[in-house]
Design an enzyme around this catalytic site. Structure first.
Site, PDB file in Angstrom:
ATOM      1  N   HIS A 191     -44.568  39.074  11.565  1.00  0.00           N
ATOM      2  CA  HIS A 191     -42.958  38.153  11.266  1.00  0.00           C
ATOM      3  C   HIS A 191     -43.178  37.098  12.079  1.00  0.00           C
ATOM      4  O   HIS A 191     -42.614  36.126  11.628  1.00  0.00           O
ATOM      5  CB  HIS A 191     -42.500  39.441  12.459  1.00  0.00           C
ATOM      6  CG  HIS A 191     -42.071  40.574  11.550  1.00  0.00           C
ATOM      7  ND1 HIS A 191     -42.257  41.124  10.155  1.00  0.00           N
ATOM      8  CD2 HIS A 191     -42.193  42.153  12.432  1.00  0.00           C
ATOM      9  CE1 HIS A 191     -41.861  42.108   9.836  1.00  0.00           C
ATOM     10  NE2 HIS A 191     -41.830  43.011  11.242  1.00  0.00           N
ATOM     11  N   GLU A 433     -50.357  28.242 -21.855  1.00  0.00           N
ATOM     12  CA  GLU A 433     -51.265  28.313 -20.619  1.00  0.00           C
ATOM     13  C   GLU A 433     -52.102  29.551 -20.980  1.00  0.00           C
ATOM     14  O   GLU A 433     -52.862  29.992 -21.192  1.00  0.00           O
ATOM     15  CB  GLU A 433     -50.186  29.490 -20.330  1.00  0.00           C
ATOM     16  CG  GLU A 433     -49.146  30.330 -20.313  1.00  0.00           C
ATOM     17  CD  GLU A 433     -48.491  31.533 -19.611  1.00  0.00           C
ATOM     18  OE1 GLU A 433     -48.771  31.430 -17.864  1.00  0.00           O
ATOM     19  OE2 GLU A 433     -47.352  31.771 -20.528  1.00  0.00           O
ATOM     20  N   ASP A 457     -52.953  30.421 -15.487  1.00  0.00           N
ATOM     21  CA  ASP A 457     -53.198  31.276 -16.586  1.00  0.00           C
ATOM     22  C   ASP A 457     -53.616  30.297 -17.419  1.00  0.00           C
ATOM     23  O   ASP A 457     -55.603  31.144 -17.845  1.00  0.00           O
ATOM     24  CB  ASP A 457     -51.653  32.111 -17.310  1.00  0.00           C
ATOM     25  CG  ASP A 457     -52.351  32.894 -16.601  1.00  0.00           C
ATOM     26  OD1 ASP A 457     -52.205  34.003 -16.077  1.00  0.00           O
ATOM     27  OD2 ASP A 457     -50.816  33.456 -17.237  1.00  0.00           O
ATOM     28  N   CYS A 504     -46.030  23.039 -14.727  1.00  0.00           N
ATOM     29  CA  CYS A 504     -45.199  24.278 -13.405  1.00  0.00           C
ATOM     30  C   CYS A 504     -46.166  25.361 -12.733  1.00  0.00           C
ATOM     31  O   CYS A 504     -45.540  25.877 -12.279  1.00  0.00           O
ATOM     32  CB  CYS A 504     -43.475  25.315 -14.115  1.00  0.00           C
ATOM     33  SG  CYS A 504     -44.183  26.279 -15.615  1.00  0.00           S
TER      34      CYS A 504
END
Lengths: 576, 87
Positions: A191, A433, A457, A504
């Protein structure tokens, strides 16, 4: 001077006074009780559980607001522990049998579980003992009727030194006054590490003896990049680290200084710098880091962890919120990219041999227009409230694009008949992609308003590499000449048809590629919010002419290695 | 009252830990039936996260689920799905 070596959990250098944050020690007495006390003891226990539950829900809300849903989910495990039948039944039955106060019984039961968990050879379970400890201490504190002690009461800027930090500690913390974390235990995924990264402060964990060797107000140098903590340094060391700290600060300040300035090259070309988001809540981080819109809004989360299908209204409310919040900037919603590796509990999809080549994304949507239309209608309805655009994932050829557009047209007709307003001219783009889409980008461009290149991809399909397979992962080379040529081809095809081309994937946030992509003519970058200031800095440092030359030279190189070292050198020159 | 028993192999990579364990318990708690999970000699309440975690069932281990109650069959069906999930 003393130098401690631990695990580098979050990068950066900080110098400052130590503040020891200890766990509260509870005095738990083995208090005998009488049979008639049992109902009261049980009631005490139940009330403590309810009070703890209330505290955790409150914390969860606050953390969700401050740091996002993902961090807040940590507390789901705590809530499960509170409702755990086995634990509750064991406490009550031992209470009746041993006739001792419930606080003592509870702490004994808790100890037992923690002991069992910490013995199991499993990293996940080991980390969970921290959760158990955390939630257990809360219950105990409530059983004893004590108030919370917290890092909210800090008075000056300090470095927090603790045996371990729990999510509740860091959540309550006065964030502006904590400059680093130093802990005895924990690993890179603890954490403390997660919190430090999200707060962008350095952290060194797993030091083992930090709390034993550091006193309050000791002067510390925390080097979260190297994983070292220097206690009461000598003059020489201090001077060295002060300079390092300044250098680092200079670099990030350089970036942050331009975060709200326009992304314009030195010769005046404006570039769109947008952000990738997954949840509506992510918008605050986008704004904070100077994002000029959303270039990729992933929508799969609507379908995750639930058994039923999300309604049109649910989609609509989220899209409307994002559209309104980002207005006048654009928001590109990617239609669902489900299937393949992404879990779909709502549909009975048989296990596939090659999920990445299987029934997913647009292929799934075209086969299930009933599911697809729910989302399309919601996007259209929300388009009346801001500048929404939509794009389809995994398009492999013009026919799929035409089919998707005709379903979109049906939705428009329906809404028109229903008298619902929407933006009829909504921009519709294709996520490029799949290599076949890249090679036929000229055809696709005639039917779309923009392209967004999904590099993750595209690279894996082009190079035929499953990057999760460690034996071939080395072949996953974003700088491969084939990848660069393909990107060039996509951008040229888009521009020849007067549509803009964005990116992106992860490559968009890699500083080394930024200049090449600029030089290839990319119009829009969409990346993780945190990386926006750095990209703006790079864009503002170059001219289009320079970047074109660099791109040309990169394209002339024959191996990924050569491209990489060339880019590294160029990035260094620009970042100084 | 129906009782359904089934021997299953844990397929999930993470074993019956982490998210799969939480999911298992959440689903178990939707049903009225009594749910018991056994591995070797260890027997725990299937509605308890502590219990499930204490089983320490990794990928490939064999467990026995016993469900007893009026909704036993549908409970078993859903629990089985989780055990059989690979991701």
């Amino acid at each position: 001077m003393l130098k401690l070596k631990g695990i580098a959990a979050a990068p950066g250098i900080t110098i400052g006074p130590a503040y020891r944050f200890g766990k509260e020690e509870f005095d738990i007495v083995r208090q005998p009780i009488k049979p008639e006390d049992i109902p009261v003891q049980i009631q005490l226990f139940e009330e403590a559980l309810i009070q703890t539950r209330r505290e955790i829900l409150e914390l969860q809300k606050r953390i969700g607001f401050d740091m996002g849903q993902e961090e807040a989910q940590i507390f789901d495990a705590h809530l499960l522990v509170l409702e755990d039948r086995m634990l509750i039944e064991e406490v009550i039955s031992r209470l009746k049998k041993e006739m001792v106060g419930v606080a003592f019984i509870f702490s004994e039961v808790l100890k037992k579980y923690i002991e069992v968990f910490s013995k199991i050879e499993d990293d996940y379970l080991k980390e969970r003992t921290a959760d158990l400890n955390d939630v257990g201490r809360r219950v105990l504190r409530n059983l004893l009727g004590k108030k919370q002690k917290s890092l909210a009461d800090l008075q000056e800027k300090v470095i927090v030194v603790a045996h371990d930090l729990s999510p509740s500690d860091t959540a309550a913390m006065h964030k502006q006054l904590v400059s680093a974390f130093v802990t005895d235990i924990g690993g890179k995924t603890s954490h403390t590490a997660i919190m430090a990264k999200s707060l962008e402060i350095p952290a060194v964990v797993g030091l083992e003896t930090a709390t034993a060797r550091i006193k309050n107000n000791d002067l510390l140098i925390v080097d979260g990049t190297m994983g070292t903590v220097t206690v009461n340094p000598d003059e020489e060391t201090l001077t060295f680290y002060r300079q390092e700290e300044q250098k680092l600060k200079g670099i990030s300040e350089q970036f942050l200084a331009v975060k709200d300035l326009p992304a314009v090259t030195r010769d005046g070309k404006a570039i769109e710098v947008a952000a990738n988001i997954e949840l509506p809540e992510d918008i605050s981080s986008v704004k904070l880091h100077g994002g000029q819109g959303i270039g990729l809004y992933r929508t799969e989360f609507f379908y995750m962890n639930r058994k039923d299908l999300p309604t049109e209204e649910e989609h609509f409310q989220a899209y409307k919120y994002v559209a309104e919040q980002m207005n006048p900037h654009g928001v590109i919603i990617r239609t669902i990219d489900l299937g393949g590796d992404k879990f779909l509990s709502q549909f009975d999809i048989p296990k596939e041999m090659q999920p990445f080549l299987g029934w997913r994304a647009i292929r799934f949507c075209l086969a299930r227009p009933d599911v697809f239309k729910v989302q399309l209608r919601a996007i259209l309805r929300a388009s009346a409230f801001g500048k929404l655009k939509l794009m389809y994932p995994m398009i492999s050829g013009i026919e799929e694009l035409k089919q998707a557009n005709s379903i979109l047209q049906e939705c428009k007709d329906e809404l028109r008949n229903e008298g619902v307003s929407f933006n009829d001219a909504i921009e519709v783009g294709v996520m490029i992609e799949v290599p076949s889409a890249a090679m036929t980008a000229d055809l696709l461009a005639t039917e779309s308003d923009f392209f967004s290149i999904g590099t993750n991809d595209l690279i894996q399909y082009s190079l035929a590499v499953d990057r999760t397979n460690e034996k071939v992962a080395y072949l996953y080379e974003p700088a491969h000449p084939a990848v660069l040529r393909m990107i060039k081809n996509i951008i040229e095809a888009g521009h020849a048809n007067n549509i803009w081309v964005g990116m992106c994937g992860e490559m968009a946030s890699d500083a080394a590629f930024s200049v090449i992509l600029l030089g290839l003519g990319l119009d829009e970058f969409s990346l993780t919010s945190l990386a926006i200031p750095q990209l703006k800095f790079i864009i503002r440092s170059v001219t289009i002419e320079e970047s074109k030359k660099i791109a040309q030279e990169a394209l002339s190189l024959s191996t990924a290695k050569a491209v990489e070292s060339f880019m590294e050198q160029k990035t260094k020159e620009i970042l100084g | 009252m129906t009782t359904v028993k089934k021997k299953l192999i844990v397929k999930n990579k993470q074993g019956l830990h982490a998210r799969p364990a939480a999911l298992f318990v959440q689903i178990a708690n939707k049903f009225d039936s009594r749910i018991t999970v056994r591995r070797d000699d260890e027997e725990v309440n299937g509605k308890s996260i502590m219990g499930i975690l204490m089983l320490g069932a990794e990928q490939g281990s064999q467990i026995m689920i016993e469900v007893e109650g009026h909704d036993a069959e549908s409970a078993m069906e859903e629990l089985e799905k989780i055990i059989n999930q690979e991701e």
